[in-house]
Design a protein around this motif. Structure first.
Motif, PDB file in Angstrom:
ATOM      1  N   SER A 244     -38.202  -4.635   7.834  1.00  0.00           N
ATOM      2  CA  SER A 244     -36.590  -4.905   9.165  1.00  0.00           C
ATOM      3  C   SER A 244     -35.325  -5.571   8.513  1.00  0.00           C
ATOM      4  O   SER A 244     -34.326  -4.661   8.598  1.00  0.00           O
ATOM      5  N   VAL A 245     -35.810  -6.052   7.621  1.00  0.00           N
ATOM      6  CA  VAL A 245     -34.864  -6.758   6.030  1.00  0.00           C
ATOM      7  C   VAL A 245     -34.554  -5.966   5.249  1.00  0.00           C
ATOM      8  O   VAL A 245     -33.447  -6.062   5.367  1.00  0.00           O
ATOM      9  N   PHE A 246     -35.422  -4.686   4.870  1.00  0.00           N
ATOM     10  CA  PHE A 246     -34.771  -3.747   4.167  1.00  0.00           C
ATOM     11  C   PHE A 246     -34.347  -2.068   4.579  1.00  0.00           C
ATOM     12  O   PHE A 246     -34.051  -1.669   3.934  1.00  0.00           O
ATOM     13  N   ARG A 247     -33.796  -2.055   6.250  1.00  0.00           N
ATOM     14  CA  ARG A 247     -33.556  -1.108   6.799  1.00  0.00           C
ATOM     15  C   ARG A 247     -31.789  -1.154   6.415  1.00  0.00           C
ATOM     16  O   ARG A 247     -31.552  -0.477   6.913  1.00  0.00           O
ATOM     17  N   GLY A 248     -31.602  -2.317   6.550  1.00  0.00           N
ATOM     18  CA  GLY A 248     -30.360  -1.830   6.834  1.00  0.00           C
ATOM     19  C   GLY A 248     -28.856  -1.263   6.108  1.00  0.00           C
ATOM     20  O   GLY A 248     -29.599  -0.730   4.452  1.00  0.00           O
ATOM     21  N   ARG A 249     -27.356  -0.804   5.932  1.00  0.00           N
ATOM     22  CA  ARG A 249     -26.824   0.116   4.949  1.00  0.00           C
ATOM     23  C   ARG A 249     -26.251  -0.430   4.117  1.00  0.00           C
ATOM     24  O   ARG A 249     -25.675   0.164   3.714  1.00  0.00           O
ATOM     25  N   ASP A 250     -26.678  -1.708   3.866  1.00  0.00           N
ATOM     26  CA  ASP A 250     -26.159  -2.467   2.637  1.00  0.00           C
ATOM     27  C   ASP A 250     -27.245  -2.943   2.188  1.00  0.00           C
ATOM     28  O   ASP A 250     -27.182  -3.617   1.133  1.00  0.00           O
ATOM     29  N   ILE A 251     -27.955  -1.678   1.887  1.00  0.00           N
ATOM     30  CA  ILE A 251     -29.051  -2.315   0.416  1.00  0.00           C
ATOM     31  C   ILE A 251     -29.490  -1.347   0.391  1.00  0.00           C
ATOM     32  O   ILE A 251     -29.332   0.217   0.929  1.00  0.00           O
ATOM     33  N   ASP A 252     -29.890  -0.990  -0.796  1.00  0.00           N
ATOM     34  CA  ASP A 252     -31.038   0.518  -1.583  1.00  0.00           C
ATOM     35  C   ASP A 252     -29.791   1.349  -1.600  1.00  0.00           C
ATOM     36  O   ASP A 252     -29.877   2.670  -1.315  1.00  0.00           O
ATOM     37  N   LEU A 253     -28.570   0.808  -2.804  1.00  0.00           N
ATOM     38  CA  LEU A 253     -27.554   1.190  -3.196  1.00  0.00           C
ATOM     39  C   LEU A 253     -27.059   2.040  -4.061  1.00  0.00           C
ATOM     40  O   LEU A 253     -26.272   2.565  -4.109  1.00  0.00           O
ATOM     41  N   THR A 254     -28.880   2.109  -5.002  1.00  0.00           N
ATOM     42  CA  THR A 254     -28.580   2.149  -6.138  1.00  0.00           C
ATOM     43  C   THR A 254     -29.092   3.360  -6.347  1.00  0.00           C
ATOM     44  O   THR A 254     -30.078   3.550  -5.987  1.00  0.00           O
ATOM     45  N   HIS A 255     -28.491   4.455  -6.302  1.00  0.00           N
ATOM     46  CA  HIS A 255     -29.489   5.703  -7.092  1.00  0.00           C
ATOM     47  C   HIS A 255     -30.402   6.468  -6.309  1.00  0.00           C
ATOM     48  O   HIS A 255     -31.151   6.494  -6.383  1.00  0.00           O
ATOM     49  N   PRO A 256     -29.709   6.289  -5.109  1.00  0.00           N
ATOM     50  CA  PRO A 256     -31.332   6.707  -4.944  1.00  0.00           C
ATOM     51  C   PRO A 256     -31.462   7.972  -4.492  1.00  0.00           C
ATOM     52  O   PRO A 256     -33.103   8.606  -4.120  1.00  0.00           O
ATOM     53  N   GLU A 257     -30.492   9.162  -5.329  1.00  0.00           N
ATOM     54  CA  GLU A 257     -31.487  10.405  -5.526  1.00  0.00           C
ATOM     55  C   GLU A 257     -32.626  10.349  -6.632  1.00  0.00           C
ATOM     56  O   GLU A 257     -33.275  11.726  -6.297  1.00  0.00           O
ATOM     57  N   MET A 258     -32.915   9.571  -7.278  1.00  0.00           N
ATOM     58  CA  MET A 258     -33.469   9.171  -8.202  1.00  0.00           C
ATOM     59  C   MET A 258     -34.576   7.972  -8.277  1.00  0.00           C
ATOM     60  O   MET A 258     -35.009   8.047  -8.974  1.00  0.00           O
ATOM     61  N   SER A 259     -34.853   7.578  -7.237  1.00  0.00           N
ATOM     62  CA  SER A 259     -36.050   6.237  -6.847  1.00  0.00           C
ATOM     63  C   SER A 259     -36.742   5.876  -5.939  1.00  0.00           C
ATOM     64  O   SER A 259     -37.390   6.929  -5.563  1.00  0.00           O
ATOM     65  N   LEU A 260     -37.708   5.141  -6.774  1.00  0.00           N
ATOM     66  CA  LEU A 260     -38.869   4.485  -6.195  1.00  0.00           C
ATOM     67  C   LEU A 260     -38.872   4.095  -5.056  1.00  0.00           C
ATOM     68  O   LEU A 260     -37.959   2.758  -6.019  1.00  0.00           O
ATOM     69  N   TYR A 261     -39.086   4.214  -4.292  1.00  0.00           N
ATOM     70  CA  TYR A 261     -39.396   2.771  -3.044  1.00  0.00           C
ATOM     71  C   TYR A 261     -40.418   2.320  -2.917  1.00  0.00           C
ATOM     72  O   TYR A 261     -41.858   2.766  -2.799  1.00  0.00           O
ATOM     73  N   ILE A 262     -40.611   0.568  -3.476  1.00  0.00           N
ATOM     74  CA  ILE A 262     -42.263   0.126  -2.925  1.00  0.00           C
ATOM     75  C   ILE A 262     -42.373  -0.938  -2.179  1.00  0.00           C
ATOM     76  O   ILE A 262     -41.224  -1.888  -2.799  1.00  0.00           O
ATOM     77  N   ASP A 263     -42.823  -1.700  -1.353  1.00  0.00           N
ATOM     78  CA  ASP A 263     -43.333  -2.623  -0.454  1.00  0.00           C
ATOM     79  C   ASP A 263     -44.861  -3.283  -0.699  1.00  0.00           C
ATOM     80  O   ASP A 263     -45.436  -2.796  -0.433  1.00  0.00           O
ATOM     81  N   LEU A 264     -44.543  -4.404  -1.337  1.00  0.00           N
ATOM     82  CA  LEU A 264     -45.757  -4.943  -1.343  1.00  0.00           C
ATOM     83  C   LEU A 264     -45.805  -5.737  -0.841  1.00  0.00           C
ATOM     84  O   LEU A 264     -45.439  -7.288  -0.917  1.00  0.00           O
ATOM     85  N   GLN A 265     -46.739  -6.366   0.219  1.00  0.00           N
ATOM     86  CA  GLN A 265     -46.744  -7.730   1.224  1.00  0.00           C
ATOM     87  C   GLN A 265     -47.971  -8.575   0.863  1.00  0.00           C
ATOM     88  O   GLN A 265     -49.058  -8.006   0.806  1.00  0.00           O
ATOM     89  N   LYS A 266     -48.098  -9.505   0.764  1.00  0.00           N
ATOM     90  CA  LYS A 266     -48.360 -10.732   0.640  1.00  0.00           C
ATOM     91  C   LYS A 266     -49.545 -10.573   1.765  1.00  0.00           C
ATOM     92  O   LYS A 266     -49.189 -10.419   2.609  1.00  0.00           O
ATOM     93  N   LYS A 267     -50.749 -10.915   1.374  1.00  0.00           N
ATOM     94  CA  LYS A 267     -52.089 -11.336   2.835  1.00  0.00           C
ATOM     95  C   LYS A 267     -50.892 -12.479   3.486  1.00  0.00           C
ATOM     96  O   LYS A 267     -51.121 -13.443   2.842  1.00  0.00           O
ATOM     97  N   VAL A 268     -51.812 -11.757   4.811  1.00  0.00           N
ATOM     98  CA  VAL A 268     -51.291 -12.827   5.710  1.00  0.00           C
ATOM     99  C   VAL A 268     -51.890 -14.277   5.575  1.00  0.00           C
ATOM    100  O   VAL A 268     -53.392 -14.064   5.707  1.00  0.00           O
TER     101      VAL A 268
END
Length: 198
Positions: A174-198
């Motif tokens: 949820s931290v990465f879903r705000g409207r103040d984030i992902d503002l750089t070149h969304p028309e050409m960007s790849l978005y990947i979330d890498l999570q550490k083992k719990v």
């Protein structure tokens, strides 16, 4: 209002200046395409070190595979790019090279041993990565290219448990879903979330 302290960090020379397992999230947008692969691998390892169990590293960068597909199938896609309408260097191919291997745009045939159309995707992007190094005087140049497969393989090698292709403002975190984030070149960007083992 939260006050944030700026922390200087040089991905090419420094360890992340945080204690082990001290951060919930790390956001890295349009950085890894500007440095050599060895430094990206180190950054991934450092991120894993400082993230808490279950913590997430979000990587945003130009999506090389997507840009290649547009070049081959829909070159008019690049009409948003500043070079596209340039009378000197305007072409979809130049726009593609600018986004994945900027210094090679000035070389004859982009420094390739054969015409760009003769390469398959994997051969081309590997060839374009060759011999490119970070230049302190031109820090905005793209000297590396990334797609989901390369980031997935790099993340797995350093020990991330879960690696997910994400979307613009569409992370499971949820931290990465705000409207103040992902503002750089969304028309050409790849978005990947890498999570550490719990």
């Amino acid at each position: 209002d939260k006050k944030f302290k700026r922390v200087h960090y040089d991905m090419r020379n420094d360890a992340l200046p945080f204690e082990d397992t001290s951060l919930d999230t790390i956001y890295c947008s349009h950085v890894i395409e500007h440095v050599e692969t060895e430094h990206v691998k180190k950054f991934f390892s450092e991120s894993l070190r400082v993230l808490k169990p279950g913590g997430v590293l979000r990587i945003v960068c130009p999506d090389t595979e997507y840009l290649y597909e547009q070049l081959i199938n829909h070159p008019e896609y690049f009409s948003w790019h500043p070079l596209y309408k340039s009378s000197i260097s305007g072409s979809a191919t130049n726009c593609f090279i600018d986004e994945v291997a900027t210094p090679k745009i000035k070389l004859e045939n982009f420094g390739l041993s054969m015409d760009i159309s003769k390469y398959n995707y994997d051969e081309l992007v590997e060839e374009l990565r060759k011999d490119l190094i970070f230049d302190e005087n031109r820090i905005g140049q793209h000297i590396n290219n990334w797609d989901f497969k390369r980031i997935f393989e790099t993340g797995k090698k350093v020990g991330f448990l879960s690696i997910n292709k994400s979307r613009y403002q569409g992370s499971f975190c949820s931290v990465f879903r705000g409207r103040d984030i992902d503002l750089t070149h969304p028309e050409m960007s790849l978005y990947i979330d890498l999570q550490k083992k719990v």
